[in-house]
Design a protein around this motif. Structure first.
Motif: not given
Length: 89
Positions: A12-16, A37-39, A65-75
């Motif tokens: 999922i990190g690849l997509v995130v 890598l950030v994802g 959980e997905l929203a947390l992951q995408v938000g952290l990836a954006g940061v």
């Protein structure tokens, strides 16, 4: 965290990473590899945070959980992009 959760977080990190890059406005001066890598890091951190908050195990898609992951990836993408742009100037 179980091994299946770890493997799914990596996939999922690849997509995130890509989604995290999409939610950040403007041009980001980081490579595709760094975005991935950030994802992956954001997916792992988001999974851990969702587990800590007790929202990781729901029926169906874990939207929080997905929203947390995408938000952290954006940061992460924003922070890395700003850091790289400062190094160039």
């Amino acid at each position: 965290m179980e091994i299946t959760s770890l493997i799914s977080a990596l996939i999922i990190g690849l997509v995130v990473g890509g989604l995290g890059r999409l939610v950040v406005p403007g041009r980001q001066n980081i490579s595709t590899l760094m975005t991935i890598l950030v994802g992956i890091g954001a997916a792992l951190a988001g999974t851990l945070l969702a587990g800590a908050f007790g929202v990781a195990d729901t029926d169906g898609v874990d939207w929080i959980e997905l929203a947390l992951q995408v938000g952290l990836a954006g940061v992460g993408v924003t922070a890395l992009s700003r850091r790289r742009s400062r190094q160039r100037h």
